[in-house]
Design an enzyme around this catalytic site. Structure first.
Site, PDB file in Angstrom:
ATOM      1  N   LYS A  52       0.871  -1.116   0.006  1.00 44.16           N
ATOM      2  CA  LYS A  52       0.000   0.107  -0.053  1.00 44.16           C
ATOM      3  C   LYS A  52       0.810   1.203  -0.022  1.00 44.16           C
ATOM      4  O   LYS A  52       0.569   2.088  -0.834  1.00 44.16           O
ATOM      5  CB  LYS A  52      -1.124  -0.192   1.217  1.00 44.16           C
ATOM      6  N   ASN A  53       1.835   1.117   0.965  1.00 45.90           N
ATOM      7  CA  ASN A  53       2.694   2.585   1.043  1.00 45.90           C
ATOM      8  C   ASN A  53       3.497   2.972  -0.168  1.00 45.90           C
ATOM      9  O   ASN A  53       4.224   4.025  -0.213  1.00 45.90           O
ATOM     10  CB  ASN A  53       3.435   2.626   2.405  1.00 45.90           C
ATOM     11  N   CYS A 106      -4.268  12.907  13.019  1.00 50.82           N
ATOM     12  CA  CYS A 106      -5.068  11.702  13.160  1.00 50.82           C
ATOM     13  C   CYS A 106      -4.694  10.942  14.310  1.00 50.82           C
ATOM     14  O   CYS A 106      -4.016  11.446  15.167  1.00 50.82           O
ATOM     15  CB  CYS A 106      -4.628  10.829  11.761  1.00 50.82           C
ATOM     16  N   ARG A 145       1.317  14.788  12.905  1.00 45.94           N
ATOM     17  CA  ARG A 145       1.237  14.739  11.787  1.00 45.94           C
ATOM     18  C   ARG A 145       1.413  15.785  10.693  1.00 45.94           C
ATOM     19  O   ARG A 145       0.838  15.779   9.741  1.00 45.94           O
ATOM     20  CB  ARG A 145       0.551  13.422  11.033  1.00 45.94           C
ATOM     21  N   PRO A 146       2.097  16.680  11.156  1.00 39.29           N
ATOM     22  CA  PRO A 146       2.246  18.056  10.232  1.00 39.29           C
ATOM     23  C   PRO A 146       3.017  17.873   8.897  1.00 39.29           C
ATOM     24  O   PRO A 146       3.646  16.798   8.811  1.00 39.29           O
ATOM     25  CB  PRO A 146       3.377  18.913  11.192  1.00 39.29           C
ATOM     26  N   VAL A 147       2.607  18.612   8.041  1.00 41.61           N
ATOM     27  CA  VAL A 147       3.222  18.451   6.510  1.00 41.61           C
ATOM     28  C   VAL A 147       4.393  19.856   6.332  1.00 41.61           C
ATOM     29  O   VAL A 147       4.778  19.935   5.290  1.00 41.61           O
ATOM     30  CB  VAL A 147       2.223  18.246   5.738  1.00 41.61           C
ATOM     31  N   LEU A 207       7.431  20.105   6.491  1.00 39.40           N
ATOM     32  CA  LEU A 207       8.787  19.829   5.838  1.00 39.40           C
ATOM     33  C   LEU A 207       8.393  19.619   4.293  1.00 39.40           C
ATOM     34  O   LEU A 207       9.393  19.800   3.557  1.00 39.40           O
ATOM     35  CB  LEU A 207       9.544  18.546   6.284  1.00 39.40           C
ATOM     36  N   ASP A 238       5.316   0.912  11.880  1.00 34.33           N
ATOM     37  CA  ASP A 238       3.690   0.385  11.535  1.00 34.33           C
ATOM     38  C   ASP A 238       4.308  -1.242  12.019  1.00 34.33           C
ATOM     39  O   ASP A 238       2.917  -2.087  11.800  1.00 34.33           O
ATOM     40  CB  ASP A 238       3.924   0.376   9.941  1.00 34.33           C
ATOM     41  N   VAL A 284       8.372   7.528  16.684  1.00 34.29           N
ATOM     42  CA  VAL A 284       7.865   8.125  15.509  1.00 34.29           C
ATOM     43  C   VAL A 284       6.670   9.035  15.666  1.00 34.29           C
ATOM     44  O   VAL A 284       6.745  10.193  15.304  1.00 34.29           O
ATOM     45  CB  VAL A 284       7.983   6.966  14.339  1.00 34.29           C
ATOM     46  N   ARG A 344      -8.347  -0.605   5.148  1.00 33.85           N
ATOM     47  CA  ARG A 344      -7.285   0.384   4.318  1.00 33.85           C
ATOM     48  C   ARG A 344      -6.276  -0.299   4.146  1.00 33.85           C
ATOM     49  O   ARG A 344      -5.369   0.220   3.072  1.00 33.85           O
ATOM     50  CB  ARG A 344      -7.357   1.618   5.334  1.00 33.85           C
TER      51      ARG A 344
HETATM   52  C1  EPZ Z   1       4.423   7.156   6.256  1.00 36.83           C
HETATM   53  O1  EPZ Z   1       3.641   8.204   6.675  1.00 36.83           O
HETATM   54  C2  EPZ Z   1       3.440   5.750   6.082  1.00 36.83           C
HETATM   55  N1  EPZ Z   1       2.277   6.276   5.346  1.00 36.83           N
HETATM   56  C3  EPZ Z   1       2.949   5.555   7.525  1.00 36.83           C
HETATM   57  O2  EPZ Z   1       2.167   4.400   7.292  1.00 36.83           O
HETATM   58  C4  EPZ Z   1       4.215   5.041   8.496  1.00 36.83           C
HETATM   59  O3  EPZ Z   1       3.835   4.986   9.645  1.00 36.83           O
HETATM   60  C5  EPZ Z   1       5.231   6.486   8.349  1.00 36.83           C
HETATM   61  O4  EPZ Z   1       5.701   6.801   6.994  1.00 36.83           O
HETATM   62  C6  EPZ Z   1       6.679   6.062   8.978  1.00 36.83           C
HETATM   63  O5  EPZ Z   1       6.956   5.027   8.539  1.00 36.83           O
HETATM   64  C7  EPZ Z   1       2.473   6.199   3.866  1.00 36.83           C
HETATM   65  O6  EPZ Z   1       3.599   5.945   3.342  1.00 36.83           O
HETATM   66  C8  EPZ Z   1       1.162   6.595   3.346  1.00 36.83           C
HETATM   67  P1  EPZ Z   1       6.473  10.719   8.186  1.00 36.83           P
HETATM   68  P2  EPZ Z   1       4.119   9.639   6.872  1.00 36.83           P
HETATM   69  O7  EPZ Z   1       6.292  11.964   7.126  1.00 36.83           O
HETATM   70  O8  EPZ Z   1       4.932   9.925   5.484  1.00 36.83           O
HETATM   71  C9  EPZ Z   1       6.977  13.868  11.166  1.00 36.83           C
HETATM   72  C10 EPZ Z   1       0.373   3.171   7.934  1.00 36.83           C
HETATM   73  O9  EPZ Z   1       0.018   2.375   8.929  1.00 36.83           O
HETATM   74  N2  EPZ Z   1       6.898  15.196  10.252  1.00 36.83           N
HETATM   75  O10 EPZ Z   1       7.536   9.614   7.762  1.00 36.83           O
HETATM   76  O11 EPZ Z   1       3.125  10.642   6.728  1.00 36.83           O
HETATM   77  C11 EPZ Z   1       5.768  13.316  11.772  1.00 36.83           C
HETATM   78  O12 EPZ Z   1       4.830  13.847  12.431  1.00 36.83           O
HETATM   79  C12 EPZ Z   1       0.861   4.574   7.971  1.00 36.83           C
HETATM   80  O13 EPZ Z   1       0.514   2.256   6.757  1.00 36.83           O
HETATM   81  C13 EPZ Z   1       6.975  16.301  10.457  1.00 36.83           C
HETATM   82  O14 EPZ Z   1       7.325  16.754  11.611  1.00 36.83           O
HETATM   83  O15 EPZ Z   1       5.190   9.726   7.924  1.00 36.83           O
HETATM   84  C14 EPZ Z   1       6.311  12.029  12.399  1.00 36.83           C
HETATM   85  O16 EPZ Z   1       6.546  12.129  13.738  1.00 36.83           O
HETATM   86  C15 EPZ Z   1       0.328   4.980   9.286  1.00 36.83           C
HETATM   87  N3  EPZ Z   1       6.943  17.101   9.624  1.00 36.83           N
HETATM   88  C16 EPZ Z   1       7.459  11.674  11.611  1.00 36.83           C
HETATM   89  O17 EPZ Z   1       7.912  13.073  11.199  1.00 36.83           O
HETATM   90  C17 EPZ Z   1       6.627  16.769   8.174  1.00 36.83           C
HETATM   91  O18 EPZ Z   1       6.334  17.553   7.427  1.00 36.83           O
HETATM   92  C18 EPZ Z   1       7.440  10.602  10.367  1.00 36.83           C
HETATM   93  O19 EPZ Z   1       6.366  11.020   9.743  1.00 36.83           O
HETATM   94  C19 EPZ Z   1       6.241  15.744   7.997  1.00 36.83           C
HETATM   95  C20 EPZ Z   1       6.671  14.730   9.043  1.00 36.83           C
END
Ligand code: EPZ
Length: 420
Positions: A22-23, A117, A122-124, A126, A307, A329, A399
């Site tokens: 999926k990811n 969520c 989960r900010p964006v 970056l 995960d 994480v 999902r």
């Molecule tokens: C991906 O989420 C996966 N989702 C998640 O899987 C997975 O848990 C996660 O990576 C970590 O491996 C998909 O690939 C669709 P991140 P993502 O950005 O990309 C912080 C599942 O169950 N952060 O690596 O959203 C954030 O808050 C899902 O399949 C910032 O601070 O995760 C977190 O603490 C759930 N600023 C850390 O980084 C940002 O701009 C890692 O998040 C982005 C992230």
């Protein structure tokens, strides 16, 4: 709302084929927006999140053709709507992955700002900072991220403050069409990021350092279509291995990439499983043993995957000894432990650490799923509990796990879906 009804206590045994990841599939589907040519994506898992991404591509104006073998042909030459609406983004955060590709190819885009969520805020930030470094102008208005660029995006040297999978993917996709060279430092090294990078290369992108924490992308004026097969789902594979290990059983997984699961397999061996691997298969045998408790700390790849944390927490609830699980994480990803305690588990939480005192048996109870992996862990708890467990809110499971009840039934589990 559907629920899953489980009568626990069976020792699971048998063979399964791993589905597409999926990811990896989600960013790869988003990447099809980078070209006006047709792209075929194969080995897609049959999951709600994939349907949502396909719906999103359709709503942007892409022409889609799905065949019966879980391949999809995307013609993004017809895209004419540059907006990812709230209605879709709120059901799937990964919709944010269309931001980079649409901005890079079309010059402007609006994507509903994803909220937090169940597992964390989960900010964006970056994703946005990286795009700004490439020359994008970004405003947040009425709940939408509104991004535009003048001319092409410009190559930039970007250091990510935190390792982010989605952030790396968004910037990587955007950089393929930027003018000049982009360097992404402290990039995520997850196999799903590698799969995306390989798909982008098949579409004509120039990327080096794939699989390392420094990605270098030499921008090209356009990408072309490709035919790409999505990698196997390492988290699905790991989930079934843990489920079987918790019941003392044995499992052969076909179509896996064992190397993607190095640390997970190491922890399963520590839990006293006998694990053997081949090129594309994994065999696990507990020989009827109760697992030994293991201690884990989550971290970005190649560390222990967040995960897989909830599933190992479930394993520890019925293990011999005391296990410690530290989540680094996401800030709120130990919530499933409260539901497990309702089943007789002995878990105490201190900050981001769960201490689990293994019990001989759990007791079935009605429990509620809060996110995808937490749901999977409650199913595992149900499989090892005496009596009946009902897992509510299983839309989370749908999902991320294709046909979970059929797969578990084929291993001898007493599990069925009840329409609610
Ligand atoms: C991906 O989420 C996966 N989702 C998640 O899987 C997975 O848990 C996660 O990576 C970590 O491996 C998909 O690939 C669709 P991140 P993502 O950005 O990309 C912080 C599942 O169950 N952060 O690596 O959203 C954030 O808050 C899902 O399949 C910032 O601070 O995760 C977190 O603490 C759930 N600023 C850390 O980084 C940002 O701009 C890692 O998040 C982005 C992230």
């Amino acid at each position: 709302m559907d629920n899953l009804l489980i009568h626990g206590g069976q020792t699971l045994a048998g063979q399964l084929r791993v589905s597409g990841a999926k990811n990896a599939a989600l960013p790869i589907l988003a990447a099809t927006l980078l070209t006006s040519e047709k792209t075929t994506v194969r080995n897609l898992p049959h999951l709600h999140d994939i349907t949502t991404m396909v719906e999103l591509l359709g709503s942007l104006g892409a022409d889609l053709m799905v065949d019966e073998k879980l391949a999809i042909e995307v013609d993004a030459g017809t895209v004419n709507v540059l907006r990812a609406p709230y209605e879709l983004v709120k059901t799937m955060r990964a919709s944010i992955l269309v931001l980079g590709p649409l901005l890079a190819r079309f010059g402007h885009v609006e994507v509903s700002f994803p909220g937090g969520c169940a597992i964390g805020s989960r900010p964006v930030d970056l994703h946005l900072k990286g795009l700004e470094a490439m020359g994008a102008e970004i405003q947040i208005e009425e709940g939408y991220i509104k991004a535009r660029r003048k001319g092409r995006l410009q190559g930039a040297d970007i250091t990510l403050e935190t390792v982010t999978v989605g952030g790396t993917e968004n910037l990587l996709m955007a950089a393929t069409l930027a003018e000049g060279k982009t360097i992404i430092r402290n990039a995520a090294r997850e196999p799903e990021v590698v799969d995306l990078a390989q798909c982008l290369c098949a579409m004509g992108a120039k990327i080096s350092g794939i699989g390392s924490s420094t990605l270098e992308i030499e921008g090209v004026p356009s990408l072309h279509g490709a035919d790409y097969t999505v990698m196997p789902d390492r988290i699905e594979a790991g989930t079934y291995l843990v489920a079987v290990a918790a019941t003392g059983g044995r499992l052969r997984l076909e179509g896996a990439v064992p190397h993607h699961l190095d640390i997970v397999l190491e922890k399963l061996r520590e839990a006293s499983a006998s694990v053997t691997i081949g090129d594309d298969w994994i065999e696990l045998d507990m020989e009827g043993r109760r697992p030994k408790a293991v201690t884990i700390t989550t971290a970005p790849y190649p560390g222990f995957p967040t995960d897989m944390q909830a599933q190992f927490t479930a394993l520890n609830t019925v293990a011999v000894g005391v296990g410690r699980v530290t989540e680094t994480v996401f800030e709120n990803r130990l919530i499933q432990t409260h539901e497990m305690n309702r089943m007789g588990a002995q878990i105490s939480i201190e900050g981001n650490m769960a201490m689990i005192v293994g019990q001989e048996k759990l007791k079935g109870a009605p429990v509620m799923a809060s996110d995808l992996r937490a749901s999977a862990s409650l199913v595992i708890a149900g499989l090892v509990a005496e009596g009946q467990t009902r897992v509510d809110r299983i839309y989370h499971i749908d999902r991320g796990y294709e046909c979970i009840e059929e797969k578990l039934q084929s291993l001898g589990a007493d599990i069925r879906r009840q329409p609610g």
